[in-house]
Design a protein around this motif. Structure first.
Motif, short mmCIF file in Angstrom:
data_model
loop_
_atom_site.label_atom_id
_atom_site.label_comp_id
_atom_site.label_asym_id
_atom_site.label_seq_id
_atom_site.Cartn_x
_atom_site.Cartn_y
_atom_site.Cartn_z
N VAL A 100 6.54 -19.00 36.97
CA VAL A 100 6.84 -20.20 37.74
C VAL A 100 5.59 -21.08 37.69
CG1 VAL A 100 7.50 -21.18 39.96
CG2 VAL A 100 8.46 -18.98 39.24
N ASP A 101 5.74 -22.24 37.06
CA ASP A 101 4.67 -23.22 36.93
C ASP A 101 4.68 -24.10 38.18
OD1 ASP A 101 2.98 -25.32 36.32
OD2 ASP A 101 4.10 -25.96 34.55
N PHE A 102 3.69 -23.93 39.03
CA PHE A 102 3.61 -24.64 40.31
C PHE A 102 2.94 -26.00 40.22
CE2 PHE A 102 5.00 -20.91 42.43
CZ PHE A 102 5.19 -21.21 43.77
N SER A 103 2.67 -26.50 39.03
CA SER A 103 1.87 -27.72 38.92
C SER A 103 2.48 -28.94 39.62
CB SER A 103 1.57 -28.04 37.45
OG SER A 103 2.76 -28.20 36.72
N HIS A 104 3.79 -28.92 39.89
CA HIS A 104 4.43 -30.04 40.58
C HIS A 104 4.97 -29.64 41.95
CE1 HIS A 104 4.02 -32.56 37.06
NE2 HIS A 104 4.45 -31.54 36.34
N VAL A 105 4.52 -28.51 42.48
CA VAL A 105 4.94 -28.06 43.82
C VAL A 105 3.89 -28.53 44.82
CG1 VAL A 105 5.38 -26.05 45.29
CG2 VAL A 105 6.23 -26.09 42.94
N THR A 106 4.34 -29.18 45.88
CA THR A 106 3.42 -29.73 46.87
C THR A 106 3.29 -28.88 48.12
OG1 THR A 106 5.24 -31.04 47.77
CG2 THR A 106 3.83 -32.10 46.11
N PHE A 107 4.27 -28.02 48.37
CA PHE A 107 4.32 -27.27 49.62
C PHE A 107 5.20 -26.05 49.45
CE2 PHE A 107 6.74 -26.42 53.53
CZ PHE A 107 5.72 -26.20 54.43
N THR A 108 4.86 -24.96 50.13
CA THR A 108 5.77 -23.81 50.19
C THR A 108 5.74 -23.25 51.60
OG1 THR A 108 6.43 -21.75 49.15
CG2 THR A 108 4.08 -22.12 49.37
N ASP A 109 6.91 -22.84 52.07
CA ASP A 109 7.00 -22.23 53.40
C ASP A 109 7.43 -20.77 53.27
OD1 ASP A 109 9.77 -22.20 52.98
OD2 ASP A 109 10.23 -23.65 54.55
N SER A 110 7.70 -20.13 54.39
CA SER A 110 8.03 -18.71 54.38
C SER A 110 9.32 -18.42 53.60
CB SER A 110 8.15 -18.17 55.81
OG SER A 110 9.19 -18.84 56.51
N THR A 111 10.25 -19.34 53.59
CA THR A 111 11.48 -19.15 52.82
C THR A 111 11.16 -19.09 51.33
OG1 THR A 111 12.64 -20.46 54.49
CG2 THR A 111 13.83 -19.99 52.46
#
Length: 106
Positions: A42-53
């Protein structure tokens, strides 16, 4: 989901925006729907936020791939999502790489 491709038999997923209750289930399904070789990055380069879900979806997908003899790797995490995953210990369970290229090396 931004894109999903296959590189040398490895599924590469590139989500965008937040990995949260609105997007986590779709990402988990995409990860676990890998092909013949149950390996995904999983390439996270465009992910801005992650929560517990989102975190729980990654952990479940990781268990699924490992049970099938494969693996899950994360790459290119921006500071905020990386710090969140480190705080809860995801980096102790799922390998995190600084770049997509590094994550694809076997």
């Amino acid at each position: 989901m931004r894109t999903s491709t296959t590189v040398r038999g490895i599924t590469v997923l590139s989500p965008t925006g937040a990995l949260d209750h609105n997007s986590a289930a779709a990402l988990e399904s995409a990860i676990t729907a890998t092909g013949r070789l149950p390996c995904a990055v999983v390439d996270f380069s465009h992910v801005t936020f992650t929560d517990s879900t989102g975190i729980n979806a990654l952990l479940r997908a990781n268990r699924s791939l490992q049970a099938a003899g494969g693996w899950l790797r994360l790459s290119s995490l921006p500071d905020h999502p990386l710090r969140t995953l480190e705080i809860v210990g995801v980096d102790q369970v799922i390998d995190i790489y600084p770049t997509l290229e590094a994550a694809l090396r076997t």
